[in-house]
Each structure stands twice: as C-alpha cells, then as structure tokens.
Design an enzyme around this catalytic site. Structure first.
Site, PDB file in Angstrom:
ATOM      1  N   ARG A   1      13.294   4.049  12.563  1.00  0.00           N
ATOM      2  CA  ARG A   1      12.040   4.802  12.574  1.00  0.00           C
ATOM      3  C   ARG A   1      11.218   4.458  13.820  1.00  0.00           C
ATOM      4  NH1 ARG A   1       9.400   4.560   6.784  1.00  0.00           N
ATOM      5  NH2 ARG A   1       8.281   6.332   7.710  1.00  0.00           N
TER       6      ARG A   1
ATOM      7  N   ASP B   1       0.757 -15.612   6.406  1.00  0.00           N
ATOM      8  CA  ASP B   1       0.227 -16.964   6.247  1.00  0.00           C
ATOM      9  C   ASP B   1       0.244 -17.393   4.778  1.00  0.00           C
ATOM     10  OD1 ASP B   1      -0.211 -17.161   8.955  1.00  0.00           O
ATOM     11  OD2 ASP B   1      -2.398 -16.948   8.843  1.00  0.00           O
TER      12      ASP B   1
ATOM     13  N   PRO C   1       0.790  -1.229   0.000  1.00  0.00           N
ATOM     14  CA  PRO C   1       0.000   0.000   0.000  1.00  0.00           C
ATOM     15  C   PRO C   1       0.827   1.286   0.000  1.00  0.00           C
ATOM     16  CG  PRO C   1      -0.141  -1.119   2.118  1.00  0.00           C
ATOM     17  CD  PRO C   1       0.520  -2.069   1.172  1.00  0.00           C
TER      18      PRO C   1
HETATM   19  O1  CA2 Z   1      10.481   1.641   3.892  1.00  0.00           O
HETATM   20  C1  CA2 Z   1       9.616   0.999   3.295  1.00  0.00           C
HETATM   21  O2  CA2 Z   1       9.770   0.527   2.172  1.00  0.00           O
HETATM   22  C2  CA2 Z   1       8.243   0.789   3.957  1.00  0.00           C
HETATM   23  O3  CA2 Z   1       7.783  -0.514   3.598  1.00  0.00           O
HETATM   24  C3  CA2 Z   1       7.340   1.863   3.393  1.00  0.00           C
HETATM   25  C4  CA2 Z   1       5.962   1.858   4.019  1.00  0.00           C
HETATM   26  C5  CA2 Z   1       6.054   1.910   5.541  1.00  0.00           C
HETATM   27  O4  CA2 Z   1       4.766   1.799   6.116  1.00  0.00           O
HETATM   28  C6  CA2 Z   1       6.939   0.778   6.077  1.00  0.00           C
HETATM   29  O5  CA2 Z   1       7.030   0.924   7.476  1.00  0.00           O
HETATM   30  C7  CA2 Z   1       8.322   0.853   5.478  1.00  0.00           C
HETATM   31  C8  CA2 Z   1       5.141   3.078   3.561  1.00  0.00           C
HETATM   32  C9  CA2 Z   1       5.074   3.239   2.077  1.00  0.00           C
HETATM   33  C10 CA2 Z   1       4.460   4.580   1.809  1.00  0.00           C
HETATM   34  O6  CA2 Z   1       4.963   5.078   0.596  1.00  0.00           O
HETATM   35  C11 CA2 Z   1       4.755   6.399   0.330  1.00  0.00           C
HETATM   36  C12 CA2 Z   1       5.395   6.905  -0.752  1.00  0.00           C
HETATM   37  C13 CA2 Z   1       5.247   8.230  -1.063  1.00  0.00           C
HETATM   38  C14 CA2 Z   1       4.435   9.047  -0.317  1.00  0.00           C
HETATM   39  C15 CA2 Z   1       3.779   8.526   0.780  1.00  0.00           C
HETATM   40  C16 CA2 Z   1       3.933   7.195   1.100  1.00  0.00           C
END
Ligand code: CA2
Length: 152
Positions: free
Chosen positions: A107, A87, A10
């Site tokens: 983080r 799963d 997502p």
């Molecule tokens: O660091 C990563 O790749 C994450 O999987 C990114 C997720 C975050 O919830 C994980 O903790 C770490 C969030 C992806 C959100 O991507 C965005 C990109 C541009 C603008 C806003 C969100």
C-alpha cells in the site's frame, strides 16, 4: 490458563460495514468469534477491546499487567504514528504480536513504517481476518516456549 488481550485500533469497528472493497465483508464481531474458537482449541483465554482513542489503548496496555500474558494488536493507523503505544508495549514488557488485515507493504509508503514492529515479537500482514488467527497461534506458541524455557 494463559490469557491474551486482543486490541483493535481506530476505525476497525467499521469492518464489514464500510469500504468492503478494501477491507472485506467480515465484521469485527466475526473476527472476535473466530479468535474465541481458536483460543478454545489452544486452551487460552482471550479478552477484546476496540478503541478509536490512542490514550484508551495505552491505558488498556498498562492494565494488562498481571491480567494477561500477551497482547495481540491491530493498531490500525496508529501503527504508523504512535510512539505512545510503542512506549506502552515496551514498558509493560508483555510479548506482543502486531497484525494487519491488509498487506501494508503493498500500500502507500506511509504504511510501510511501523512504530510497533520493533517492540513486537513478530508481525503478520495481508491475510485478512486470518492474520488475527495466525497471530494468536504465533503468540501462544511463543508464550509456551518461553514458559518451558523457565522450567528447564
Ligand atoms: O490492514 C490493517 O489491518 C490496517 O491496520 C488497517 C488500518 C490502516 O490504517 C493500517 O495502515 C492497516 C485502517 C483500519 C480502517 O478500517 C476500516 C474498516 C472499514 C471501513 C473503513 C476503515
């Protein structure tokens, strides 16, 4: 030829378009292009899916059986919440590598736990778009070693 399913979770469709201070200016299309090039040099195939829906990611993992030999996944926020994705990966038993753009351990503490890591071959976190390329290389190496072990 080995085929790898690349799954993006997502909000990753917003990469390069929102919050460049946190996630950089590289878009998801840029990442997929660089994986395509890396795949060519590794002589493997790659297929891509981004979804904001947990069930759609679960369905894609199920559908990978017989179509792909490994999964490269950035589960996004589902990393920290999804027993269902964990799963599904365990059920299909396809070697899976978990990648993150950011170093999740630098983080918030809620990002320090991954439901996916215990069912993954390994995890790469903190190298931006490069995490994906490193993850693909690691996954392909793992699959080649596993294939050779069957031959011996
Ligand atoms: O660091 C990563 O790749 C994450 O999987 C990114 C997720 C975050 O919830 C994980 O903790 C770490 C969030 C992806 C959100 O991507 C965005 C990109 C541009 C603008 C806003 C969100």
């Amino acid at each position: 030829m080995l085929s790898i399913l690349v799954l993006h979770g997502p909000n990753l469709n917003l990469l390069g378009k929102r919050e460049p201070g946190v996630y950089g200016t590289t878009t998801l299309e840029d990442i997929n292009r660089s994986l395509e090039l890396e795949a060519q040099s590794l002589q493997v195939k790659v297929a891509f899916l981004q979804s904001n829906h947990e069930g759609e990611l679960v369905d894609a993992i199920h559908a990978a059986i017989g179509q792909h030999q490994g999964i490269l996944i950035n589960p996004g926020a589902y990393t920290h919440t999804s027993v269902a994705i964990r799963d599904a990966i365990a059920a299909v038993a396809l070697p899976t590598v978990e990648v993150h753009l950011s170093n999740v351990y630098r983080r918030e503490s809620f990002r320090h736990h991954s439901y996916i890591a215990p069912v993954a071959v390994g995890q790469i976190s903190g190298f931006g778009a490069e995490s994906y390329r490193l993850g693909l290389r690691g996954l392909v190496k793992h699959l080649e070693i596993a294939k050779d072990a069957v031959k011996d």
